[in-house]
Design a protein around this motif. Structure first.
Motif, PDB file in Angstrom:
ATOM      1  N   GLN A   1      -5.750   8.975  12.234  1.00 39.17           N
ATOM      2  CA  GLN A   1      -5.635   8.245  10.976  1.00 39.17           C
ATOM      3  C   GLN A   1      -4.720   9.045  10.063  1.00 39.17           C
ATOM      4  OE1 GLN A   1      -9.417   7.201   9.154  1.00 39.17           O
ATOM      5  NE2 GLN A   1      -9.184   5.133   9.914  1.00 39.17           N
ATOM      6  N   ILE A   2      -3.691   8.389   9.545  1.00 39.33           N
ATOM      7  CA  ILE A   2      -2.737   9.033   8.647  1.00 39.33           C
ATOM      8  C   ILE A   2      -3.284   8.981   7.217  1.00 39.33           C
ATOM      9  CG2 ILE A   2      -0.341   9.068   7.876  1.00 39.33           C
ATOM     10  CD1 ILE A   2      -0.716   9.569  10.867  1.00 39.33           C
ATOM     11  N   ASP A   3      -3.158  10.091   6.500  1.00 43.73           N
ATOM     12  CA  ASP A   3      -3.560  10.147   5.087  1.00 43.73           C
ATOM     13  C   ASP A   3      -5.004   9.691   4.871  1.00 43.73           C
ATOM     14  OD1 ASP A   3      -1.069  11.068   4.336  1.00 43.73           O
ATOM     15  OD2 ASP A   3      -0.275   9.035   4.118  1.00 43.73           O
ATOM     16  N   ARG A   4      -5.944  10.348   5.532  1.00 42.71           N
ATOM     17  CA  ARG A   4      -7.355   9.976   5.398  1.00 42.71           C
ATOM     18  C   ARG A   4      -7.861  10.188   3.958  1.00 42.71           C
ATOM     19  NH1 ARG A   4     -10.082   9.565  10.390  1.00 42.71           N
ATOM     20  NH2 ARG A   4     -12.068   9.979   9.366  1.00 42.71           N
ATOM     21  N   HIS A   5      -7.192  11.085   3.204  1.00 42.68           N
ATOM     22  CA  HIS A   5      -7.633  11.348   1.832  1.00 42.68           C
ATOM     23  C   HIS A   5      -7.394  10.154   0.910  1.00 42.68           C
ATOM     24  CE1 HIS A   5      -3.327  12.238   1.801  1.00 42.68           C
ATOM     25  NE2 HIS A   5      -3.347  12.001   0.506  1.00 42.68           N
ATOM     26  N   LEU A   6      -6.620   9.166   1.380  1.00 35.47           N
ATOM     27  CA  LEU A   6      -6.327   8.009   0.532  1.00 35.47           C
ATOM     28  C   LEU A   6      -7.419   6.953   0.605  1.00 35.47           C
ATOM     29  CD1 LEU A   6      -2.535   7.644   1.329  1.00 35.47           C
ATOM     30  CD2 LEU A   6      -3.578   8.714  -0.673  1.00 35.47           C
ATOM     31  N   THR A   7      -8.404   7.127   1.482  1.00 29.80           N
ATOM     32  CA  THR A   7      -9.481   6.142   1.621  1.00 29.80           C
ATOM     33  C   THR A   7     -10.806   6.801   1.291  1.00 29.80           C
ATOM     34  OG1 THR A   7      -9.743   6.702   3.959  1.00 29.80           O
ATOM     35  CG2 THR A   7      -8.244   4.915   3.429  1.00 29.80           C
ATOM     36  N   THR A   8     -11.791   5.965   0.981  1.00 23.61           N
ATOM     37  CA  THR A   8     -13.131   6.475   0.705  1.00 23.61           C
ATOM     38  C   THR A   8     -13.858   6.720   2.010  1.00 23.61           C
ATOM     39  OG1 THR A   8     -14.135   4.288   0.634  1.00 23.61           O
ATOM     40  CG2 THR A   8     -13.193   5.140  -1.431  1.00 23.61           C
ATOM     41  N   ALA A   9     -14.968   7.427   1.935  1.00 22.05           N
ATOM     42  CA  ALA A   9     -15.716   7.756   3.153  1.00 22.05           C
ATOM     43  C   ALA A   9     -16.211   6.506   3.852  1.00 22.05           C
ATOM     44  CB  ALA A   9     -16.902   8.670   2.793  1.00 22.05           C
ATOM     45  N   THR A  10     -16.553   5.469   3.083  1.00 23.48           N
ATOM     46  CA  THR A  10     -17.049   4.241   3.702  1.00 23.48           C
ATOM     47  C   THR A  10     -15.939   3.430   4.327  1.00 23.48           C
ATOM     48  OG1 THR A  10     -16.882   3.115   1.584  1.00 23.48           O
ATOM     49  CG2 THR A  10     -18.992   4.120   2.115  1.00 23.48           C
ATOM     50  N   GLN A  11     -14.701   3.682   3.939  1.00 25.21           N
ATOM     51  CA  GLN A  11     -13.580   2.917   4.489  1.00 25.21           C
ATOM     52  C   GLN A  11     -13.049   3.518   5.790  1.00 25.21           C
ATOM     53  OE1 GLN A  11     -11.192   3.194   0.882  1.00 25.21           O
ATOM     54  NE2 GLN A  11     -11.173   0.970   0.755  1.00 25.21           N
ATOM     55  N   GLN A  12     -13.279   4.820   5.982  1.00 30.79           N
ATOM     56  CA  GLN A  12     -12.655   5.495   7.120  1.00 30.79           C
ATOM     57  C   GLN A  12     -13.308   5.069   8.425  1.00 30.79           C
ATOM     58  OE1 GLN A  12     -12.919   9.634   6.273  1.00 30.79           O
ATOM     59  NE2 GLN A  12     -11.485   9.545   4.546  1.00 30.79           N
ATOM     60  N   GLY A  13     -12.505   5.031   9.487  1.00 34.06           N
ATOM     61  CA  GLY A  13     -12.997   4.721  10.815  1.00 34.06           C
ATOM     62  C   GLY A  13     -12.725   5.859  11.771  1.00 34.06           C
TER      63      GLY A  13
ATOM     64  N   LEU B   1       5.416  -1.750  13.774  1.00 34.82           N
ATOM     65  CA  LEU B   1       5.238  -1.389  12.366  1.00 34.82           C
ATOM     66  C   LEU B   1       6.585  -1.062  11.735  1.00 34.82           C
ATOM     67  CD1 LEU B   1       3.694  -0.438   9.825  1.00 34.82           C
ATOM     68  CD2 LEU B   1       3.425   1.794  10.946  1.00 34.82           C
ATOM     69  N   GLN B   2       6.798  -1.607  10.545  1.00 35.88           N
ATOM     70  CA  GLN B   2       7.897  -1.201   9.671  1.00 35.88           C
ATOM     71  C   GLN B   2       7.280  -0.762   8.357  1.00 35.88           C
ATOM     72  OE1 GLN B   2      10.315  -4.800   9.666  1.00 35.88           O
ATOM     73  NE2 GLN B   2      11.872  -3.763  10.886  1.00 35.88           N
ATOM     74  N   SER B   3       7.664   0.450   7.890  1.00 30.56           N
ATOM     75  CA  SER B   3       7.009   0.958   6.703  1.00 30.56           C
ATOM     76  C   SER B   3       7.916   1.919   5.958  1.00 30.56           C
ATOM     77  CB  SER B   3       5.699   1.675   7.084  1.00 30.56           C
ATOM     78  OG  SER B   3       5.007   2.119   5.933  1.00 30.56           O
ATOM     79  N   ALA B   4       7.674   2.053   4.669  1.00 26.89           N
ATOM     80  CA  ALA B   4       8.356   3.031   3.822  1.00 26.89           C
ATOM     81  C   ALA B   4       7.300   3.672   2.938  1.00 26.89           C
ATOM     82  CB  ALA B   4       9.444   2.376   2.978  1.00 26.89           C
ATOM     83  N   GLU B   5       7.287   4.987   2.897  1.00 27.38           N
ATOM     84  CA  GLU B   5       6.261   5.704   2.150  1.00 27.38           C
ATOM     85  C   GLU B   5       6.333   5.324   0.666  1.00 27.38           C
ATOM     86  OE1 GLU B   5       4.513  10.269   1.776  1.00 27.38           O
ATOM     87  OE2 GLU B   5       6.555   9.904   2.499  1.00 27.38           O
ATOM     88  N   GLY B   6       5.169   4.888   0.121  1.00 24.90           N
ATOM     89  CA  GLY B   6       5.074   4.570  -1.297  1.00 24.90           C
ATOM     90  C   GLY B   6       5.330   3.124  -1.644  1.00 24.90           C
ATOM     91  N   THR B   7       5.846   2.326  -0.687  1.00 20.43           N
ATOM     92  CA  THR B   7       6.157   0.921  -1.006  1.00 20.43           C
ATOM     93  C   THR B   7       5.356  -0.069  -0.169  1.00 20.43           C
ATOM     94  OG1 THR B   7       7.991   0.915   0.577  1.00 20.43           O
ATOM     95  CG2 THR B   7       8.502   1.507  -1.695  1.00 20.43           C
ATOM     96  N   GLY B   8       4.811   0.314   0.956  1.00 14.27           N
ATOM     97  CA  GLY B   8       4.000  -0.593   1.753  1.00 14.27           C
ATOM     98  C   GLY B   8       4.404  -0.641   3.212  1.00 14.27           C
ATOM     99  N   SER B   9       3.680  -1.477   3.963  1.00 10.70           N
ATOM    100  CA  SER B   9       3.887  -1.569   5.414  1.00 10.70           C
ATOM    101  C   SER B   9       3.854  -3.025   5.841  1.00 10.70           C
ATOM    102  CB  SER B   9       2.804  -0.788   6.164  1.00 10.70           C
ATOM    103  OG  SER B   9       2.751   0.562   5.748  1.00 10.70           O
TER     104      SER B   9
ATOM    105  N   GLY C   1       0.787  -1.217   0.000  1.00 11.39           N
ATOM    106  CA  GLY C   1       0.000   0.000   0.000  1.00 11.39           C
ATOM    107  C   GLY C   1       0.820   1.269   0.000  1.00 11.39           C
ATOM    108  N   VAL C   2       0.181   2.348   0.467  1.00 10.19           N
ATOM    109  CA  VAL C   2       0.780   3.682   0.379  1.00 10.19           C
ATOM    110  C   VAL C   2       1.933   3.866   1.362  1.00 10.19           C
ATOM    111  CG1 VAL C   2      -1.321   4.735  -0.459  1.00 10.19           C
ATOM    112  CG2 VAL C   2      -0.933   4.596   2.019  1.00 10.19           C
ATOM    113  N   GLY C   3       1.995   3.043   2.404  1.00  9.77           N
ATOM    114  CA  GLY C   3       3.074   3.173   3.378  1.00  9.77           C
ATOM    115  C   GLY C   3       2.863   4.348   4.326  1.00  9.77           C
TER     116      GLY C   3
END
Length: 616
Positions: free
Chosen positions: A539-551, A572-580, A522-524
Motif C-alpha cells: 500500500q502506497i502512502d499508508r499514512h494518508l488513510t485512517t486505521a479503519t480504511q487500511q487493508g 493506472l495513470q496518475s500524477a502525485e497531488g492531482t489524482g488517479s 485524490g493524492v495520486g
C-alpha cells in the motif's frame, strides 16, 4: 655462404594463429568460437575425430581444442593419432573435459595432450592458456627451424658450432620448462586448497629456475597484510620482509610487487642494496645472491606474491622472466579458483539458511491468515444474522427505505465474507473457484456498485458520480468478479481522496472492448510507484488513510489478475497531488470472447499472487 641467425626470443605476435575446435556438440563449438573470436584468431571447427584428422592433414592448425567425450573416435584416440604423425606432433593440444579425475588426465598426457581445461570453460583462463601454448609453439617452431638450418650448414660452417650448441641448450631448457609448465598445469587443475596450489607451484618452479628457496605469500582480502602460505628452502631477511610491507615508500620488494602489480628482478646483492637501502644492515654472507618477486595478479589486482631466491648472482634471461611470469599467472588463477569455490560453498550454505528462514516466515504468515480469517467470520455471521432478523420485521416494522438499506448491508457483509473465505482458501492453498464468464450488461452492475458505495463516499465528504453508459453494453466477464473489481477500485479511490473531492466512473466502447474508468481527485501516485501499487501486500502512502480504511494491500493486485484472467486488463495513470485514473478493460460479449479459454481460476490467481509475498 649461408647466413644463419639464432633468435632465442622469437616474436610470437606476428600472426594471430589458427585454432581448430573439435567437439561433437555444435553449441560447445559456437561458445568457444564466441570466446576466441575477439582475440583475432583464425578459427576452424570439426564435429568428429575423423573430420579433425582430415583438417589437420589438409591445413595443420597452430593449436587444437579437443573434446574428450565424442562418439566414434574419442579425444584420446584423436590426440594419439596426431602425436604419432611426424608432421603434426608439434601441434599443442588442450583437452576439454567434464571429467576432473587423475585417471582422465593421465590418459590425456599419455595420448600427448599439453594442457587441460575443465568444462564449463572460463573465458579468461581459456585465453591465457591458448596464448601461452601458441607462444610456446611459435617459439618451438622457430627454434626447430633454426636448428634445422644449423644442421643443414653444419659441415660448411664449423665456426658456428658454438652457436649450434648454444641453441641446442636453449631448446633443451625450453623443452624442460615446457614439461614443468605442463606438470604445473596438471597439478593445479586437481588442487582444492591454497596450500596445495602453493606446494605444486614451488616444487616444479624451483627445479625449473634452478633456485634454492621459494615462498608464496597471500593477502586474505584487498589491502590486508601478507601472510606466508608456503615456503621451500631457507628464506633470508629479504624474502621474509612481507611482514613489513609499507607503501608508498616501497622499502621492500613485496610492497612494490603487490601494490604496483609488477615483477621485481634483483640480479645481485649490490643491486638489492641500491634499490632497497633499508637492508644495509643485512650481511652478504647471510643473504641470497639474487631474487625474483612476482605478483599474483587477478584482473589487475595482486592478491599476493611469489618469490624465489638464488645462492649467487644471476643474470635473468628473457626465457627466465617469461617462465617465471607464466608460473605466477598459473598460480594466481589457481588461487582464484580455490577462493571462488570456497565463496560458492559459503553462498550455498547461506542460501540454504535463508531458505529455511523464509519457509518459517511463510508458515507463520499462513497461520496468521488462517487465524484472522476465522476470527473475522464470527462477527460477520452475527451481522448477517441480525440483519435478517431486522429485515423479517421481528424487531418491529421496517419501511421500504430501511429494507433497501438492510439489503445493502447484507450484500456488503456477504461480499466481505467472500473475501475472507478467499484469504482462508489462499492460506490453505487448496480448492479453486473457476471463473464463470457470461454475457453481462454493464449498466445494472454500475448501479449496484453505486448503491453499495454511495453512503461510504458521502460519509467521507466526497461526490460519487456513476452515470450509466450511453448505450447498453454487454461484456464477457464473471459477474461476481466484475463487481468485485469495480468495488475495489471505487473503495480504493474513497480511501485516498480528501474531503470535498470527486470520484467519477465512466464507460465507453472501442474496438471490441469496453473501458470503465474510475477517476478521482485524490493524492495520486508517484511515477516510480505506479507499478508497485499492483504488487500484493503493498500500500502506497499508508499514512494518508485512517486505521479503519487500511487493508492488507491485496485489492488492486487481485483485481488486475482477475481482469487479465477474463482476457482484459487493469491499468493506472496518475500524477502525485492531482489524482488517479484506473482503467478496467474487458472484451465485449461475443461468440469468440465467451468461448475463449479462461484457464486461470479466481482462487488460483489469488494464491499465485500470495506465494511470493508469503515467502518474502
Amino acid at each position: 655462404m649461408v647466413d644463419v641467425k639464432v633468435n632465442p626470443s622469437p616474436d610470437v605476435g606476428a600472426s594471430p594463429g589458427c585454432i581448430l575446435i573439435v567437439d561433437d556438440e555444435r553449441h560447445n563449438r559456437e561458445l568457444l568460437e564466441v570466446m576466441l573470436k575477439p582475440e583475432g584468431f583464425l578459427l576452424l571447427s570439426a564435429a568428429t575425430g575423423e573430420e579433425a584428422l582430415a583438417i589437420v592433414a589438409r591445413q595443420p592448425p597452430d593449436l587444437i581444442l579437443l573434446d574428450v567425450m565424442m562418439p566414434g573416435m574419442n579425444g584420446y584416440d584423436v590426440a594419439a593419432k596426431i602425436k604419432s604423425d611426424p608432421d603434426a606432433k608439434s601441434i599443442p593440444i588442450i583437452m576439454l573435459t567434464a571429467l576432473d579425475d587423475r585417471n582422465a588426465r593421465m590418459l590425456g598426457l599419455t595420448a600427448g595432450a599439453e594442457d587441460f581445461l575443465t568444462k564449463p570453460v572460463d573465458r579468461a583462463e581459456l585465453s591465457v592458456r591458448v596464448r601461452n601454448l601458441l607462444r610456446i609453439k611459435a617459439y618451438s617452431d622457430k627454434l626447430q627451424g633454426t636448428l634445422a638450418a644449423l644442421e643443414s650448414v653444419n659441415v660448411e660452417l664449423d665456426r658456428r658450432t658454438k652457436e649450434i650448441v648454444s641453441a641446442q641448450a636453449v631448446a633443451d631448457a625450453a623443452t624442460a620448462r615446457l614439461g614443468r609448465l605442463q606438470r604445473i598445469t596438471a597439478a593445479l587443475s586437481n588442487t582444492v586448497t591454497q596450500d596445495e596450489v602453493a606446494e605444486s607451484v614451488l616444487r616444479e618452479a624451483i627445479l625449473a629456475l634452478e633456485c634454492d628457496a621459494g615462498a608464496v605469500v597471500v593477502a586474505h582480502e584487498q589491502g590486508a597484510e601478507l601472510t606466508l602460505l608456503r615456503e621451500s628452502g631457507t628464506l633470508d631477511a629479504l624474502m621474509r620482509s612481507f611482514k613489513h610491507r609499507s607503501p608508498p615508500g616501497y622499502d621492500n620488494p613485496y610492497g612494490e610487487t603487490v601494490d604496483k602489480c609488477h615483477p621485481v628482478y634483483l640480479e645481485s646483492f649490490e643491486a638489492m642494496l641500491a634499490r632497497y637501502p633499508g637492508f644495509k644492515n643485512v650481511t652478504k654472507e647471510k643473504s641470497r645472491g639474487a631474487w625474483i618477486f612476482l605478483p599474483l595478479g587477478i584482473a589487475g589486482q595482486a592478491v599476493g606474491a611469489l618469490s624465489f631466491g638464488f645462492d649467487g648472482p644471476r643474470r635473468f634471461t628473457d626465457a627466465d622472466k617469461h617462465f617465471a611470469d607464466t608460473v605466477s599467472r598459473y598460480c594466481a588463477q589457481a588461487l582464484d579458483r580455490v577462493r571462488l569455490r570456497i565463496a560458492a560453498a559459503a553462498a550455498i550454505a547461506e542460501a540454504g539458511e535463508a531458505r529455511m528462514m523464509a519457509e518459517h516466515a511463510n508458515n507463520a504468515k499462513t497461520v496468521f491468515l488462517r487465524a484472522m480469517s476465522h476470527e473475522l467470520r464470527t462477527p460477520l455471521n452475527a451481522i448477517s444474522g441480525y440483519t435478517e432478523i431486522l429485515e423479517l420485521g421481528i424487531r418491529g416494522v421496517v419501511n421500504p427505505e430501511q429494507v433497501n438499506d438492510l439489503g445493502r448491508i447484507k450484500r456488503a457483509a456477504a461480499y466481505l465474507l467472500r473475501l475472507i473465505n478467499d484469504v482462508l482458501t489462499i492460506a490453505r492453498l487448496e480448492g479453486a473457484r473457476p471463473l464463470h464468464v457470461i454475457s453481462i450488461p454493464v449498466n445494472p452492475v454500475l448501479a449496484e456498485v453505486e448503491g453499495l458505495c454511495a453512503l461510504q463516499a458521502k460519509a467521507n465528504g466526497l461526490t460519487l458520480t456513476v452515470p450509466p453508459c450511453e448505450q447498453e453494453i454487454l461484456v464477457a466477464a464473471d459477474a461476481e468478479r466484475f463487481q468485485q473489481i469495480l468495488l475495489n477500485l471505487i473503495t480504493n479511490a474513497i480511501k485516498f481522496t480528501p474531503v470535498d473531492g470527486r470520484i467519477d466512473v465512466t464507460c465507453d466502447e472501442d474496438s471490441g472492448v469496453v473501458r470503465i474508468r474510475v477517476t478521482d481527485t485524490g493524492v495520486g501516485v508517484r511515477l516510480t510507484d505506479i507499478d508497485r501499487v499492483f504488487e500484493p501486500f503493498v500500500q502506497i502512502d499508508r499514512h494518508l488513510t485512517t486505521a479503519t480504511q487500511q487493508g492488507v494491500g491485496l485489492g488492486l493486485s487481485i483485481s488486475r489478475e482477475l481482469a487479465r484472467a477474463m482476457q482484459g486488463d487493469l491499468t493506472l495513470q496518475s500524477a502525485e497531488g492531482t489524482g488517479s485514473t484506473f482503467t478496467l478493460t474487458l472484451p465485449i460479449a461475443s461468440e469468440a470472447s465467451l468461448s475463449a479459454p479462461h484457464s486461470v481460476s479466481a482462487t488460483a490467481t489469488d494464491a499465485r499472487l500470495l506465494r511470493p509475498a508469503l515467502a518474502s
